[in-house]
Design a protein around this motif. Structure first.
Motif, mmCIF file in Angstrom:
data_model
loop_
_atom_site.group_PDB
_atom_site.id
_atom_site.type_symbol
_atom_site.label_atom_id
_atom_site.label_comp_id
_atom_site.label_asym_id
_atom_site.label_seq_id
_atom_site.Cartn_x
_atom_site.Cartn_y
_atom_site.Cartn_z
ATOM 1 N N SER A 321 11.582 0.988 -3.799
ATOM 2 C CA SER A 321 10.263 1.018 -3.999
ATOM 3 C C SER A 321 9.932 2.003 -5.179
ATOM 4 O O SER A 321 8.640 2.201 -5.612
ATOM 5 C CB SER A 321 9.874 2.044 -2.894
ATOM 6 N N ASN A 350 3.222 0.219 -2.827
ATOM 7 C CA ASN A 350 3.294 0.510 -1.701
ATOM 8 C C ASN A 350 4.427 0.986 -0.774
ATOM 9 O O ASN A 350 5.307 0.051 -0.303
ATOM 10 C CB ASN A 350 2.508 -0.269 -0.802
ATOM 11 N N ARG A 351 5.086 2.156 -0.904
ATOM 12 C CA ARG A 351 6.238 2.434 -0.334
ATOM 13 C C ARG A 351 6.440 2.208 0.984
ATOM 14 O O ARG A 351 7.479 1.918 1.586
ATOM 15 C CB ARG A 351 6.602 4.075 -0.747
ATOM 16 N N GLN A 352 5.286 2.623 1.782
ATOM 17 C CA GLN A 352 5.396 2.398 3.209
ATOM 18 C C GLN A 352 5.681 0.923 3.562
ATOM 19 O O GLN A 352 6.334 0.805 4.586
ATOM 20 C CB GLN A 352 3.989 2.865 3.807
ATOM 21 N N PHE A 353 5.422 0.050 2.806
ATOM 22 C CA PHE A 353 5.751 -1.407 3.189
ATOM 23 C C PHE A 353 7.128 -1.602 3.055
ATOM 24 O O PHE A 353 7.578 -2.145 4.144
ATOM 25 C CB PHE A 353 5.000 -2.417 2.211
ATOM 26 N N ILE A 355 9.463 0.567 3.763
ATOM 27 C CA ILE A 355 10.008 1.229 4.987
ATOM 28 C C ILE A 355 9.664 0.467 6.011
ATOM 29 O O ILE A 355 10.635 0.223 6.848
ATOM 30 C CB ILE A 355 9.360 2.638 5.153
ATOM 31 N N HIS A 356 8.709 0.011 6.362
ATOM 32 C CA HIS A 356 8.283 -0.883 7.347
ATOM 33 C C HIS A 356 9.113 -2.295 7.407
ATOM 34 O O HIS A 356 9.658 -2.505 8.519
ATOM 35 C CB HIS A 356 6.840 -1.371 7.558
ATOM 36 N N ASP A 360 12.209 -1.085 9.952
ATOM 37 C CA ASP A 360 11.574 -0.849 11.302
ATOM 38 C C ASP A 360 10.847 -2.279 11.804
ATOM 39 O O ASP A 360 10.808 -2.500 12.943
ATOM 40 C CB ASP A 360 10.367 0.181 11.326
ATOM 41 N N SER A 361 10.693 -3.424 11.037
ATOM 42 C CA SER A 361 10.025 -4.398 11.406
ATOM 43 C C SER A 361 10.790 -5.350 12.470
ATOM 44 O O SER A 361 9.953 -5.898 13.202
ATOM 45 C CB SER A 361 9.687 -5.237 10.079
ATOM 46 N N TYR A 525 -0.979 -5.964 5.515
ATOM 47 C CA TYR A 525 -0.588 -6.036 4.191
ATOM 48 C C TYR A 525 -1.163 -7.132 3.278
ATOM 49 O O TYR A 525 -0.804 -7.257 1.944
ATOM 50 C CB TYR A 525 0.749 -5.819 3.684
#
Length: 527
Positions: A321, A350-353, A355-356, A360-361, A525
């Motif tokens: 990221s 987008n760091r959250q992308f 991570i997801h 997590d995805s 996204y």
């Protein structure tokens, strides 16, 4: 006329002259000294030192020695008339430590020649330990004595005559890697892997063309320690059936300020990797798939201790990221990527992308965790040699998977996403997605059934997990391409141009598919 050669290790580029001249009582270089008429025995240029001990009538004052080779060699020879190379060095070591009277005028065995082997047997053992303790392996305080102790009864110190260490050109970004060869009745070669951050700094400097302040690489130490110790933890866990990994002879945890981490392992000297600018073929992908099958099959009923020991490391998220600047640099050198990068720029920021998509995805589509290698690409795949005997070619049979420091629990699609994005050109990757991934899933189903294990997923879930992981790795690819072109450049401008073109086309194909899959899998996204 007899000849004498000095051939040993001198740490930190000290000269042989300064070592041997330490004590004036040695009397080795006077006009009547034992070396005045001895000529140099010539050795191959690859040997660490070649130091002539004087021509006719010369003295020590005219002799100079130094280090020209990265190889570090140690020789033990026995000569019942003149002092051997090791004996001369042992004399110096003994005198510096004031442990013996070797060389004292009128009484020491080195004061008058010929020298007898009994003297070495009398004093040698204790001093030899000191000699081994001075031979460094790497830059962090590990020595040949440490290595011999680590190998234990795998090597008989009383029988081997030479040890050579050389740093491998295939070092990773976060470690020094050495090959150590022992010549004895049963020769032994081992690899010593030592973690360090200096190479990260150098790689980034070469890539960006900018000087990074001294000490800036220290920020990587905590993450590097975690990853290195994670690999040690992996080797200490129960063996995973049918997984091809190197034999481990010794390992020690990295404790900051107290103990330098290290792994001593089997030397896979007959195996090699495929260069980063080439592409794996379908047969090779099937061979890698056999190892992923072993990993995934084991994961179906793995003990909770694996999940507890190897959670998803957020340090991986931090890496991918924070790569936008270097990706943008690579795009600036390849105009064909500019339109696609402009579409993807919001995702990079987008760091959250990340991570997801990475962590997590797979859970969003009903899948649990499996073991992931975490860095499945060219230089962590060791291939058996080609049957045609050509050194620049490998076979289609994978010999071993190395560098398990990124191991973690995560998506069943992660390693495939990494492998296909990084190691295949566009046509091969798309063919593998169409033909091989369905075949892999079928083989995994059959293996699970034969092992009486339950595979709780459909092919649709498996392929969606792959697509979700692939997107993040497709975004990571140009970062690695930019770094590798800088730290492992071609020998000519024409070849460098060709390598860059291959990687730019690979990136373009990955980005094209990633944009489509973003819309399919992550509409929130969508770009």
């Amino acid at each position: 006329m007899k000849s004498v050669e000095i051939w040993h290790v001198i740490p930190r580029h000290e000269t042989a002259y300064s070592l041997l001249k330490t004590d004036p009582q040695a009397n080795l270089g006077k006009a009547n000294g034992p070396f005045q008429n001895k000529s140099l025995i010539k050795r191959q240029a690859s040997y660490a030192f070649q130091i002539s001990l004087g021509g006719e009538g010369s003295s020590w004052d005219t002799i100079k020695g130094g280090v020209k080779s990265r190889n570090q060699s140690m020789s033990t020879s026995q000569n019942d008339e003149y002092c051997s190379d090791e004996q001369v060095f042992l004399y110096d070591q003994a005198k510096k430590r004031r442990r013996t009277a070797l060389g004292t005028v009128g009484q020491g065995p080195f004061n008058a020649f010929p020298c007898k082997i009994a003297h070495q047997q009398t004093y040698g053992r204790k001093i030899k330990d000191d000699f081994y303790s001075t031979v460094p392996i790497g830059r962090h305080g590990l020595t040949m004595r440490w290595l011999l102790n680590s190998l234990g009864d795998r090597i008989d110190e009383s029988k081997y005559f030479k040890a050579e260490t050389s740093q491998l050109s295939t070092d990773g970004f976060v470690s020094q890697v050495f090959r150590v060869k022992f010549n004895q009745p049963c020769p032994l070669q081992v690899i010593v892997k030592i973690p360090e951050t200096g190479k990260i700094k150098k790689a980034l400097e070469r890539t960006t063309g900018q000087k990074i302040p001294d000490g800036a690489d220290e920020k990587f130490i905590w993450g590097l320690k975690m990853f290195f110790n994670r690999e040690i933890d992996f080797y200490n866990m129960e063996t995973i059936p049918n997984l091809r990994v190197p034999k481990i002879y010794h390992q020690q945890t990295w404790v900051l300020g107290k103990q330098r981490g290290a792994i001593v392992m089997e030397d896979l000297k007959t195996m090699s990797s495929v260069p980063y600018y080439e592409s794996l073929n379908m047969k090779q992908l099937e061979s890698v798939g056999s190892q992923l099958q072993a990993l995934h099959l084991f994961s179906l009923d793995m003990k909770d201790s694996w999940s507890q020991k190897f959670p998803y490391p957020m340090e991986l998220i931090d890496t991918v990221s924070s790569m936008t600047d270097i990706v943008q640099l690579y795009v600036s050198r390849n105009s064909c990527l500019v339109p696609l990068f402009e579409k993807l720029r919001p995702i990079y920021e987008n760091r959250q992308f990340f991570i997801h998509s990475l962590r997590d995805s797979h859970r969003d589509i009903g899948l649990g965790d499996v073991l992931c290698h975490g860095d499945l690409w060219f230089y962590n795949l060791m291939w058996k040699p080609s049957s045609n005997g050509k050194k620049d070619q490998v076979s289609n049979e994978l010999g071993a998977v190395i560098d398990w420091q990124n191991i973690h629990t995560g998506s069943i699609g992660e390693d495939f996403g990494h492998l296909l994005a990084f190691c295949c050109n566009g046509p091969v990757r798309r063919l593998a997605e169409q033909k091989y991934l369905p075949l892999y899933f079928e083989k995994l189903q059959n293996a699970a059934s034969n092992s009486q294990k339950l595979l709780k997923m459909t092919y649709n879930q498996f392929f969606r997990a792959y697509k979700r992981s692939f997107i993040a790795h497709a975004l990571h690819l140009p970062f690695i391409a930019c770094v590798m072109l800088s730290v492992k450049p071609a020998g000519s401008e024409a070849d460098q141009f060709t390598r860059n073109k291959i990687l730019a086309e690979r990136t373009k194909a990955c980005w094209e598919d990633a944009i489509v899959r973003l819309q399919e899998e992550f509409p929130e996204y969508a770009i």
